[in-house]
Design a protein around this motif. Structure first.
Motif, PDB file in Angstrom:
ATOM      1  N   THR A  17      -2.392  -5.283   3.054  1.00 11.22           N
ATOM      2  CA  THR A  17      -1.996  -4.137   3.861  1.00 11.22           C
ATOM      3  C   THR A  17      -0.622  -3.660   3.428  1.00 11.22           C
ATOM      4  O   THR A  17       0.207  -4.447   2.992  1.00 11.22           O
ATOM      5  CB  THR A  17      -1.932  -4.495   5.368  1.00 11.22           C
ATOM      6  OG1 THR A  17      -0.975  -5.549   5.535  1.00 11.22           O
ATOM      7  CG2 THR A  17      -3.267  -4.947   5.893  1.00 11.22           C
ATOM      8  N   TYR A  18      -0.437  -2.345   3.503  1.00 18.38           N
ATOM      9  CA  TYR A  18       0.895  -1.746   3.316  1.00 18.38           C
ATOM     10  C   TYR A  18       1.282  -1.180   4.674  1.00 18.38           C
ATOM     11  O   TYR A  18       0.816  -0.102   5.032  1.00 18.38           O
ATOM     12  CB  TYR A  18       0.856  -0.603   2.320  1.00 18.38           C
ATOM     13  CG  TYR A  18       0.508  -0.980   0.899  1.00 18.38           C
ATOM     14  CD1 TYR A  18       1.453  -1.570   0.072  1.00 18.38           C
ATOM     15  CD2 TYR A  18      -0.750  -0.704   0.390  1.00 18.38           C
ATOM     16  CE1 TYR A  18       1.143  -1.887  -1.228  1.00 18.38           C
ATOM     17  CE2 TYR A  18      -1.066  -1.021  -0.928  1.00 18.38           C
ATOM     18  CZ  TYR A  18      -0.112  -1.611  -1.725  1.00 18.38           C
ATOM     19  OH  TYR A  18      -0.420  -1.917  -3.014  1.00 18.38           O
ATOM     20  N   GLY A  19       2.093  -1.869   5.416  1.00 16.12           N
ATOM     21  CA  GLY A  19       2.402  -1.391   6.757  1.00 16.12           C
ATOM     22  C   GLY A  19       1.115  -1.244   7.550  1.00 16.12           C
ATOM     23  O   GLY A  19       0.342  -2.195   7.680  1.00 16.12           O
ATOM     24  N   ALA A  20       0.870  -0.034   8.049  1.00 14.51           N
ATOM     25  CA  ALA A  20      -0.310   0.180   8.874  1.00 14.51           C
ATOM     26  C   ALA A  20      -1.562   0.410   8.034  1.00 14.51           C
ATOM     27  O   ALA A  20      -2.683   0.349   8.524  1.00 14.51           O
ATOM     28  CB  ALA A  20      -0.087   1.391   9.792  1.00 14.51           C
ATOM     29  N   LEU A  21      -1.372   0.671   6.745  1.00 19.49           N
ATOM     30  CA  LEU A  21      -2.514   1.009   5.899  1.00 19.49           C
ATOM     31  C   LEU A  21      -3.149  -0.249   5.298  1.00 19.49           C
ATOM     32  O   LEU A  21      -2.456  -1.092   4.741  1.00 19.49           O
ATOM     33  CB  LEU A  21      -2.051   1.931   4.778  1.00 19.49           C
ATOM     34  CG  LEU A  21      -3.137   2.492   3.881  1.00 19.49           C
ATOM     35  CD1 LEU A  21      -2.871   3.958   3.592  1.00 19.49           C
ATOM     36  CD2 LEU A  21      -3.264   1.710   2.587  1.00 19.49           C
ATOM     37  N   THR A  22      -4.454  -0.367   5.473  1.00 18.55           N
ATOM     38  CA  THR A  22      -5.149  -1.503   4.884  1.00 18.55           C
ATOM     39  C   THR A  22      -5.781  -1.063   3.570  1.00 18.55           C
ATOM     40  O   THR A  22      -6.727  -0.284   3.566  1.00 18.55           O
ATOM     41  CB  THR A  22      -6.237  -2.032   5.836  1.00 18.55           C
ATOM     42  OG1 THR A  22      -5.596  -2.384   7.073  1.00 18.55           O
ATOM     43  CG2 THR A  22      -6.916  -3.254   5.262  1.00 18.55           C
ATOM     44  N   PRO A  42     -14.421   5.042  -5.360  1.00 16.12           N
ATOM     45  CA  PRO A  42     -13.688   6.314  -5.390  1.00 16.12           C
ATOM     46  C   PRO A  42     -12.169   6.098  -5.360  1.00 16.12           C
ATOM     47  O   PRO A  42     -11.703   4.978  -5.117  1.00 16.12           O
ATOM     48  CB  PRO A  42     -14.158   7.039  -4.124  1.00 16.12           C
ATOM     49  CG  PRO A  42     -14.757   5.997  -3.255  1.00 16.12           C
ATOM     50  CD  PRO A  42     -15.216   4.883  -4.135  1.00 16.12           C
ATOM     51  N   ASN A  43     -11.421   7.136  -5.579  1.00 14.01           N
ATOM     52  CA  ASN A  43      -9.956   7.071  -5.530  1.00 14.01           C
ATOM     53  C   ASN A  43      -9.515   6.460  -4.208  1.00 14.01           C
ATOM     54  O   ASN A  43     -10.004   6.838  -3.146  1.00 14.01           O
ATOM     55  CB  ASN A  43      -9.324   8.457  -5.659  1.00 14.01           C
ATOM     56  CG  ASN A  43      -9.576   9.086  -7.020  1.00 14.01           C
ATOM     57  OD1 ASN A  43      -9.883  10.263  -7.116  1.00 14.01           O
ATOM     58  ND2 ASN A  43      -9.459   8.314  -8.067  1.00 14.01           N
ATOM     59  N   GLY A  44      -8.606   5.514  -4.299  1.00 15.05           N
ATOM     60  CA  GLY A  44      -8.085   4.906  -3.078  1.00 15.05           C
ATOM     61  C   GLY A  44      -8.947   3.800  -2.508  1.00 15.05           C
ATOM     62  O   GLY A  44      -8.675   3.286  -1.425  1.00 15.05           O
ATOM     63  N   ALA A  45      -9.987   3.399  -3.245  1.00 16.47           N
ATOM     64  CA  ALA A  45     -10.898   2.365  -2.729  1.00 16.47           C
ATOM     65  C   ALA A  45     -10.231   0.995  -2.646  1.00 16.47           C
ATOM     66  O   ALA A  45     -10.666   0.125  -1.891  1.00 16.47           O
ATOM     67  CB  ALA A  45     -12.143   2.284  -3.612  1.00 16.47           C
ATOM     68  N   GLY A  46      -9.188   0.796  -3.443  1.00 20.40           N
ATOM     69  CA  GLY A  46      -8.517  -0.497  -3.422  1.00 20.40           C
ATOM     70  C   GLY A  46      -8.700  -1.293  -4.714  1.00 20.40           C
ATOM     71  O   GLY A  46      -8.382  -2.478  -4.772  1.00 20.40           O
ATOM     72  N   PRO A  87      -2.472  -1.743 -17.721  1.00 22.59           N
ATOM     73  CA  PRO A  87      -2.290  -1.110 -16.416  1.00 22.59           C
ATOM     74  C   PRO A  87      -2.851   0.311 -16.373  1.00 22.59           C
ATOM     75  O   PRO A  87      -3.073   0.936 -17.412  1.00 22.59           O
ATOM     76  CB  PRO A  87      -0.778  -1.095 -16.242  1.00 22.59           C
ATOM     77  CG  PRO A  87      -0.239  -1.044 -17.620  1.00 22.59           C
ATOM     78  CD  PRO A  87      -1.209  -1.786 -18.488  1.00 22.59           C
ATOM     79  N   GLN A  88      -3.062   0.791 -15.153  1.00 23.97           N
ATOM     80  CA  GLN A  88      -3.557   2.153 -14.978  1.00 23.97           C
ATOM     81  C   GLN A  88      -2.517   3.157 -15.470  1.00 23.97           C
ATOM     82  O   GLN A  88      -2.838   4.146 -16.106  1.00 23.97           O
ATOM     83  CB  GLN A  88      -3.876   2.388 -13.498  1.00 23.97           C
ATOM     84  CG  GLN A  88      -4.442   3.769 -13.219  1.00 23.97           C
ATOM     85  CD  GLN A  88      -5.018   3.899 -11.809  1.00 23.97           C
ATOM     86  OE1 GLN A  88      -4.996   2.967 -11.004  1.00 23.97           O
ATOM     87  NE2 GLN A  88      -5.549   5.061 -11.510  1.00 23.97           N
ATOM     88  N   GLU A  89      -1.229   2.851 -15.159  1.00 19.86           N
ATOM     89  CA  GLU A  89      -0.158   3.748 -15.597  1.00 19.86           C
ATOM     90  C   GLU A  89       0.355   3.301 -16.953  1.00 19.86           C
ATOM     91  O   GLU A  89       0.644   2.128 -17.145  1.00 19.86           O
ATOM     92  CB  GLU A  89       1.018   3.655 -14.618  1.00 19.86           C
ATOM     93  CG  GLU A  89       0.921   4.590 -13.459  1.00 19.86           C
ATOM     94  CD  GLU A  89       2.182   4.512 -12.622  1.00 19.86           C
ATOM     95  OE1 GLU A  89       2.896   5.507 -12.526  1.00 19.86           O
ATOM     96  OE2 GLU A  89       2.449   3.425 -12.060  1.00 19.86           O
TER      97      GLU A  89
END
Ligand SMILES: Nc1ncnc2c1ncn2[C@@H]1O[C@H](COP(=O)(O)OP(=O)(O)OP(=O)(O)O)[C@@H](O)[C@H]1O
Ligand SMILES: [Mg+2]
Lengths: 309, 254
Positions: A17-22, A42-46, A87-89
């Motif tokens: 989790t990042y703060g409130a975001l899981t 999809p984008n943001g899937a983790g 890495p992705q970046e």
């Protein structure tokens, strides 16, 4: 879980989790030694978050994780010594040339100078960049940079190679080159973990894939098996007119087929679509095509056809 | 949880290699400014002044300029350069996937910043010596002092970097902190004429102590508080070193 157990990475209830975001909401998976395992979603899937926890650059919030038998919280250096990361970046060192990048990276692993020079020459040939050895990194095309990142990730002769979208921005030739190189690594017994947004690529290179969405793993399996389980053998695609749309449901009701709609397009999946195809053409439907089911069908079925957000 | 190891030298080597490769660009930038201060102020302004603190103005000034060049070298290296590597070039990200941990990356950059101080301070010292502004063999310890100043200032700058959201925040650091230190640490003038609170504040600054030590070494006379001054520099440097690494870890590994 050292050599012998056959498991390169295992996760149980892995959470980030990042703060409130899981970002990763409790996932379980086991990656076998020597296989190529894909994370799709999809984008943001983790996906990236999961990989970063595996390569010890992100501490997990909860759950168990073992990489080559070691716990990333306790033995990060021991794990990192034996894995390679693409890495992705793109984060090549722009102060240096292509060759210098590889040498300096090897030095972080404590590889001796002469050994590093030999490996660098070999790996530059491996990714077909030998000619660019003396070029500054900024002078490379983006596809060449991705290839150099792959060479860099192999400088420590890793037992596990982690590639986050390795083929973004590559031309078809370069993409085939990367696929071929990943297969060659298989012969050396190197475990590979990849993410990609290209489903035909995942089907081509991955022994098994996990489809993620919203921080969870929806399914895990061999691409062929997933296609068969989730979709069937074949798909009929059509873009029906208004009157065709109202009639179609009744026409296919008798067949063991499943219909999905995405915008204007209908996808009808079935194990053997030939009888249905025959019927539809007989009834005068136009613009219908029959093709083999793909991993992309699985992906879209599981993660939704429309762009979220 | 700070685990600094000998692998920090691999990071130091990366910086050294880059420095060597771009040597021609680096040298002038690092040494031009302190040299100008020494010549313009020391000889130019100095010609209008009588003795300051018992010596000619340029002799008074030179030891302070040596310290300030060490200070600026580390400050620049561990703010702008480290921030660039951390945020824009992603160099830190690239290194921490190897067995070199984030603590070693930060410590390596600090060690490099201190090395830049050593180089700048020593170069300025050599210039001062060539101009005949050095009066004592004790002055051979000045490079060591420059290294200590560098260690202190590199650590402090890294701490600032660890909380900086962007490049602009460094101009606050330089304008509100480094420049006042530059003017009120006894580099350009003795602080005797100033009100007590400025003198006391100045004594709290490790740079003032470094300038005292430098002046004592180069002019061959006793420093006001030699042991205490060394202790202040070394202890604050060690604390800032640990602290900046811990902060940096919290920023980068979440
Ligand atoms: N450093 C961070 N701070 C806060 N939230 C983050 C951070 N990194 C990622 N996230 C969030 O975590 C979630 C998962 O991100 P992640 O990068 O793992 O996705 P991904 O599957 O790799 O996506 P993509 O296909 O776009 O690369 C997203 O909602 C993202 O916004
Ligand atoms: Mg990602």
């Amino acid at each position: 879980m050292e050599a012998g157990s056959g498991i390169a990475v295992s996760a149980r209830g892995l959470v980030k989790t990042y703060g409130a975001l899981t970002a990763v909401a409790g996932v379980d998976f086991e990656i076998r030694e020597g296989e190529c395992f894909g994370f799709l979603g999809p984008n943001g899937a983790g996906k990236t978050t999961t990989m970063k926890m595996i390569y010890c650059c992100l501490p997990r919030t909860g759950g168990d994780l073992a990489v080559m038998g070691l716990d990333p919280d306790r033995s990060p250096a021991g794990i990192k010594a034996r894995i390679g990361v693409v890495p992705q970046e793109t984060n090549l060192d722009t102060d240096f040339t292509v060759l210098e990048n590889l040498r300096i990276h090897a030095r972080y692993f404590g590889v001796r100078r002469r050994e590093a020079a030999a490996r660098a020459a070999e790996l530059l040939a491996f990714v077909r960049l030998s000619e660019k050895a003396g070029a500054e990194v900024d002078a490379l095309s983006s596809g060449m940079k991705r290839r150099l990142l792959i060479a860099r990730g192999l400088m420590n002769e890793p037992r596990l190679l982690i590639l986050d979208e390795p083929t973004v921005g590559l031309d078809p030739q370069a993409r085939h080159l990367v696929w071929d190189r990943l297969r060659r690594l298989e012969r050396g017994g190197v475990t590979r973990i990849v993410t990609t947004h290209y489903m035909e690529e995942a089907a081509e290179i991955c022994d098994r894939v996990a489809v993620m969405d919203g921080g969870r793993i929806l399914v895990t399996g061999r691409p062929r098996d997933l296609i068969r389980q989730q979709i069937g053998e074949e798909v009929i695609e059509m873009v029906p007119s208004e009157e065709e749309r109202s009639a179609i449901a009744a026409d296919i009701a008798a067949f063991p087929a499943r219909v999905e709609q995405a915008g204007e397009k209908l996808s009808i999946s079935c194990d053997d679509c030939r009888p249905l195809m025959a019927l539809l053409s007989e009834k005068g439907y136009r613009r219908i095509t029959r093709r083999p089911a793909t991993l992309e069908d699985v992906f879209l079925k599981l993660t939704g056809r429309d762009l979220v957000e | 949880m700070s685990r600094v190891s000998g692998k920090l030298w691999r990071v130091w080597r990366r910086n050294f290699d880059s420095f060597r490769k771009y040597l021609h660009v680096n040298v002038l930038g690092n040494l031009g400014e302190p040299f100008l201060y020494l010549v313009a102020m020391g000889y130019g302004l100095g010609s209008f002044l009588g003795d300051v603190d018992g010596v000619s103005y340029v002799r008074f000034l030179a030891p302070g300029i040596v310290v300030s060049s060490a200070m600026f070298a580390a400050a620049y290296e561990c703010t702008y350069m480290s921030f660039l590597k951390m945020v824009h070039l992603k160099t830190y990200d690239a290194i921490i996937v190897t067995p070199v941990g984030i603590e070693d990356v930060v410590a390596g950059d600090i060690a490099w910043g201190a090395t830049k101080s050593l180089m700048s301070g020593t170069a300025m010292f050599a210039v001062a010596a060539a101009l005949g502004l050095v009066e004592s063999w004790w002055a051979l310890l000045v490079p060591l002092l420059a290294l200590l100043v560098g260690f202190h200032f590199a650590s402090l700058s890294m701490l600032v970097t660890s909380v900086s959201p962007n490049f602009d925040s460094f101009s606050y650091f330089f304008e509100l902190f480094v420049t006042p230190l530059f003017f009120f640490s006894g580099i350009f003038f003795p602080l005797d004429p100033f009100p007590a609170w400025i003198r006391i504040a100045s004594r709290l600054s490790p740079i003032t102590h470094a300038v005292d030590l430098s002046r004592a070494l180069m002019l061959g006379r006793p420093a006001p508080t030699p042991l205490a001054s060394v202790a202040v520099l070394a202890v604050t440097a060690a604390v800032l070193f640990r602290w900046s690494i811990a902060r940096m870890r919290r920023r980068l590994i979440r």
